[in-house]
Every structure is written in C-alpha cells, then in structure tokens.
Design an enzyme around this catalytic site. Structure first.
Site, PDB file in Angstrom:
ATOM      1  CB  ALA A 106     -53.337  23.378  21.112  1.00 50.64           C
ATOM      2  N   GLY A 147       1.729   3.078  -2.640  1.00 51.02           N
ATOM      3  CA  GLY A 147       1.536   3.966  -3.789  1.00 51.02           C
ATOM      4  C   GLY A 147       0.821   5.259  -3.460  1.00 51.02           C
ATOM      5  N   GLY A 202      -2.716  -3.393  -2.470  1.00 53.74           N
ATOM      6  CA  GLY A 202      -3.744  -2.689  -1.697  1.00 53.74           C
ATOM      7  C   GLY A 202      -4.695  -1.865  -2.538  1.00 53.74           C
ATOM      8  N   GLY A 236      10.140  -0.352  -6.067  1.00 52.74           N
ATOM      9  CA  GLY A 236       9.547  -1.497  -6.730  1.00 52.74           C
ATOM     10  C   GLY A 236       8.860  -2.457  -5.775  1.00 52.74           C
ATOM     11  NE  ARG A 293     -55.021  27.191  25.190  1.00 51.13           N
ATOM     12  CZ  ARG A 293     -55.669  26.159  24.677  1.00 51.13           C
ATOM     13  NH1 ARG A 293     -56.973  26.083  24.710  1.00 51.13           N
ATOM     14  NH2 ARG A 293     -55.000  25.166  24.147  1.00 51.13           N
ATOM     15  CG  ASN A 323       1.694 -10.689 -11.592  1.00 49.60           C
ATOM     16  OD1 ASN A 323       0.960 -11.151 -10.725  1.00 49.60           O
ATOM     17  ND2 ASN A 323       2.795  -9.996 -11.321  1.00 49.60           N
ATOM     18  NE  ARG A 374      -1.641   7.817 -14.074  1.00 48.10           N
ATOM     19  CZ  ARG A 374      -1.837   6.697 -14.738  1.00 48.10           C
ATOM     20  NH1 ARG A 374      -2.579   6.687 -15.830  1.00 48.10           N
ATOM     21  NH2 ARG A 374      -1.313   5.564 -14.329  1.00 48.10           N
ATOM     22  CB  ALA A 422      -0.931  -0.013   1.208  1.00 40.28           C
TER      23      ALA A 422
END
Ligand code: UD1
Ligand code: CA
Length: 456
Positions: free
Chosen positions: A421, A10, A101, A76, A438, A168, A14, A8
């Site tokens: 209410a 890399g 990876g 590599g 109220r 491969n 891009r 992993a």
C-alpha cells in the site's frame, strides 16, 4: 436510381434560434437525419438538400455526404424545388421524391409503398396524404373519380374545401421529366403570393396527365415542429415509440421516467432498463442485463448478464457478466472483459481490464492494460501523463496492487506482482515480485499532549 429532394430552407422563427429548423434534434438526431435515413431505407439515395436560412450549417452537417443547393429567397415550396433544377436534369428517366426536412417521421416503407402505387398507376405526380381529425393549416386533397384534381391551401380554401380531412403531408413522388415541365408552369397567383409546389397537381391534370394520392395509414408522417413545444412533443412521441418497440422485443421497464433510448440502439430480451437512463448512438446491449438507474451509455457494445448501475460508459466494450457500480466513468476506447468488477468512483480511460479483475473504489486507470484476475486496491492511480505526453501502464495477470499505489507510466508490473500500500512504482517489476516503497515509520509518543493538556 430514384432521386430525392429534401426541402430544408426554413428558419423556424418560432424556435427562437439562429439555426435552420431541420437541424433541431429529435431523440439525439437532427430532423433532417431522420428524413435522410427514410430516403435511404426507401431506396431514394440520390439526395439533394435545398438549404436557405443559415445554409452553411446544413452543409456543415452534411459534410459532403449529399449535395445541396441554395434557395436564396424563400418564395415557396415550388420555388424551393426549382433550385434543384440542375440536379433533376442530370438524369430525367426515373422518379423524384420530394420531402420536407422538418417532418421526421416519414418512413422507408411509406416511401416504397407510395412509389409502387405511383408507378402502377402511371402517375405524373403522387401526393402522400393522411387523414387528420383537425386538418387546419394543411393543404386539402381534392379527390376526383380517377385520382385527384388539386391541393388547396388553408388560406385559399373555401368553406366546403376546409371540411376535407385528407391533407397533403408535403411528401410527393414525381416522374422526374414531368416535374421539370411542371416547375416551369407554376405561378404566384394565390393568397400567399408564393410558388406552390402543390400547384403541380392541377397543372398535371390540365395537361391530361395522371395525379394521385397515396393515403398513409400512419398519420404521424405529417408531424412537424413549428416551435419548441412541438419539438418536445415530437421527442416524447419518438421516445415512447422506441420504448414500445423494445417492450415488444422483451425488454423490461418498470417505469420509463427519464428513459431516453435513441432509435438505433439494440437491446436483448430479459434486459431491464431502470429510470433516468439514457442510451445513445450505436449501442448494442445483450440479454438479461440490468442497466440503470441514472446511467448514460453511448456507442457501446455490452454483453449478456451485465449490471451497470449509476455509471457513464462511452465508446467502449463491456463483456458478459461484468458488474459496474456507482459513479463510475468509463471513457472511450476501453474494454472491460468478462466477469470483471468495477466498484464505486472509478474512472477508466483507453484501457483494457482483464477477465475476473476487480477494480475497487476511487481508482483511476488510464492508458493501461490490466491482466486477468488482478486486484486493484482503492486509491490506485496510473500516472499516465507527465505534462507533455501520455504513456501506458501494464499490469500482469494475478497481480495485487495495494491501496494507493501510484504507477508512473510507462511502467510494467509482471505476472503476480504485489505492491505494498502506498507504493510509487517508477520502474518495471519482474514476475512474482513484491515491491514496497516505504519510508521509516516514526512514532513520537506523547506528541499531541503538547496541545491536549489532558486526555479527556
Ligand atoms: C406545405 C404544403 C401543404 C402541406 C404542408 C405539409 C405548399 C404550398 N403547401 O405547406 O399543402 O399540407 O406543406 O406540411 O407546398 N420550404 C422551403 N422554402 C420555401 C418554403 C418552404 O425550403 O420557400 C420548406 C420548409 O422549410 C419546409 C417545407 O418546405 O420544410 C414546407 O414548408 P412549410 O412552409 O412548412 O409548408 P406550407 O407552405 O405551410
Ligand atoms: Ca408556410
């Protein structure tokens, strides 16, 4: 236990991002996670990840689950594996799997089958291969009478070798002791001046050891992403593969536009998924539900015969026969019990809504326990936060909470309490009471005629 090394290191230049490539996500999970779960499924659970570019991000992601080693310079694939030498030396009896990876579609079955092949043939190295119509860019497999003789990289291949379609995958099984021996013998005499892991094949053969190729019927194991467009393709591929699995299981889709279902999601037969619906994480959905359109569900357990239409539900439980309507947001740690009904524009957080309870439109229920057969009127708010602390509200079975009731937490309504209410409830109310708060209603007749001189 079989070992696995996951490469992993890399960067993925891009991708144009400051992040290691294996951390880019396919269907909501980093590619690295797909590869790790394939290792786990395939029985190679002693894993070492070779990190390189922004290696600390790999460690942060792994958060101690698996060990990692740093490849400080990118010389590599062979050089990458060399960095795991100490990990290999810890136990040299068994076999070691090496994987990339950033090729997420390797699977546990391929790993198991190739190990069986590797061991039955008494190979020092077994390369997992596939046939591609367009093998450009990949290492080509040179077959011999009793195995393979080598792998030739695109840049090193001659005209006839470039015509070989078997490539491969970048995944291999090695006898661990042999791998350690081969690593010491790899050089950089090739077109790219790199230490090629693929050279281990030629080294094995020259030492009179057996090298073989296990050809996978599934060429998708090769798929990787070099740029954002590739990554989108991987996502599209994985997305449709998951949907196809659900189709086989009897899930209904009339149109899959905008439907994203992550791979661990389970859905029962007869359930219909409508467009623009995203289902993530460890979600389980029962039978005969209708989910969507425009719905997000993450890490939830949903029962049977549930309708969730244009809503967002996170880390919660929704029991059988519940109906959740438009623009509802169910936040984590909520439980919506059987036959409850949640109407439009409702937010529920860290609360229990009892069986057969109805929560009508424009309501906020937070940190509350709501009983059975309760009716919550429109505009009701549980006032759960006083600016410093959050407190809970409790609403007893068969209560009727009038529209625009404020419940100032902590507060408890007993059984079958009615609130008028507009009432603001500031203390606990006993069972079977009516609470009404109220002011005196004032009516000043003719008042607005001061402005509107006539009644036209
Ligand atoms: C490699 C193989 C090639 C194969 C292909 C499959 C070699 C020499 N060639 O090609 O035969 O068909 O994979 O995709 O091995 N990595 C590191 N450190 C490095 C170099 C690579 O960690 O110094 C990692 C990359 O992040 C990636 C994996 O190794 O995960 C493969 O590297 P990549 O450069 O993509 O492979 P190739 O050398 O092109
Ligand atoms: Ca390369």
């Amino acid at each position: 236990m079989n070992k696995a090394i996951i490469l992993a290191g890399g960067q993925g230049k891009r991708m144009k991002a400051d992040m290691p490539k294996p951390l880019f996500k396919v269907l909501g999970e980093p590619m690295l996670e797909w590869v790790i779960s394939a290792c786990e499924d395939g029985g190679a659970e002693d894993i070492c990840v070779v990190k390189g570019f922004r290696g600390e991000m790999i460690d942060e992601y792994l958060s101690g689950r698996y060990q990692s080693v740093l490849q400080a310079e990118r010389l590599g694939t062979g050089h990458a594996v060399m960095q795991a030498e100490q990990f290999l030396k810890q136990n040299t009896d068994g076999n070691t799997l090496v994987l990339c990876g950033d090729a997420p579609f390797i699977d546990g079955q391929t790993i198991k089958n190739s190990l069986t092949y590797h061991m039955n043939n008494d190979n020092a190295v077994t390369v997992i291969t596939a046939e591609l119509d367009n093998p450009y860019g990949y290492g080509r497999i040179i077959r011999t009478e009793n195995g393979i003789g080598g792998i030739v990289e695109q840049k090193d291949a001659d005209e006839s070798q470039r015509k070989i379609n078997e490539v491969n995958s970048g995944a291999y099984w090695f006898r661990t002791a042999d791998l350690l021996d081969f690593l010491g013998k790899i050089d950089r005499n090739n077109a790219q001046g790199e230490y090629y892991l693929t050279d281990t094949v030629g080294i094995a053969v020259s030492e009179g050891k057996k090298a073989g190729a296990y050809k996978s019927a599934n060429a998708d194991i090769i798929k990787g992403a070099n740029n954002r467009k590739d990554l989108l393709e991987l996502n599209t591929y994985a997305r449709m593969a998951v949907i196809e699995k659900h189709l086989e299981n009897g899930v209904e889709f009339t149109c899959t536009d905008g439907v994203i279902i992550e791979r661990d999601v389970k859905i029962g037969t007869g359930t219909e998924i409508l467009p623009n619906t995203i289902i993530r994480g460890k979600t389980i959905i029962g039978n005969n539900c209708k989910i969507g359109a425009e719905t997000v569900i993450e890490n939830c357990t949903i029962g049977n015969n549930v309708v969730i239409d244009t809503a967002q539900v996170y880390n919660s439980v929704v029991e059988d026969d519940v109906k959740i309507e438009h623009y509802v947001h169910i936040r984590p740690d909520s439980v919506i019990r059987k036959n409850a009904y949640i109407s439009d524009f409702v937010e529920i957080k860290n609360s229990i809504i009892g069986e057969r309870t109805a929560v009508s439109h424009l309501v906020y229920i937070g940190d509350s326990d709501v009983g059975r057969k309760v009716n919550i009127g429109a505009g009701t708010v549980t006032v759960n936060y006083d600016g410093i602390a959050k407190s809970r509200c409790e609403i007893g079975d068969r209560s009727f909470v009038g529209c625009n009731t404020n419940l100032i937490a902590p507060v408890k309504l007993g059984k079958a309490v009615y609130t008028g209410a507009g009432t603001t409830v500031t203390r606990d109310i006993p069972d079977y009471a009516l609470v009404i708060d109220r002011g005196v209603l004032k009516v000043k007749e003719g008042y607005t005629l001061r402005k509107f001189k006539t009644d036209k």
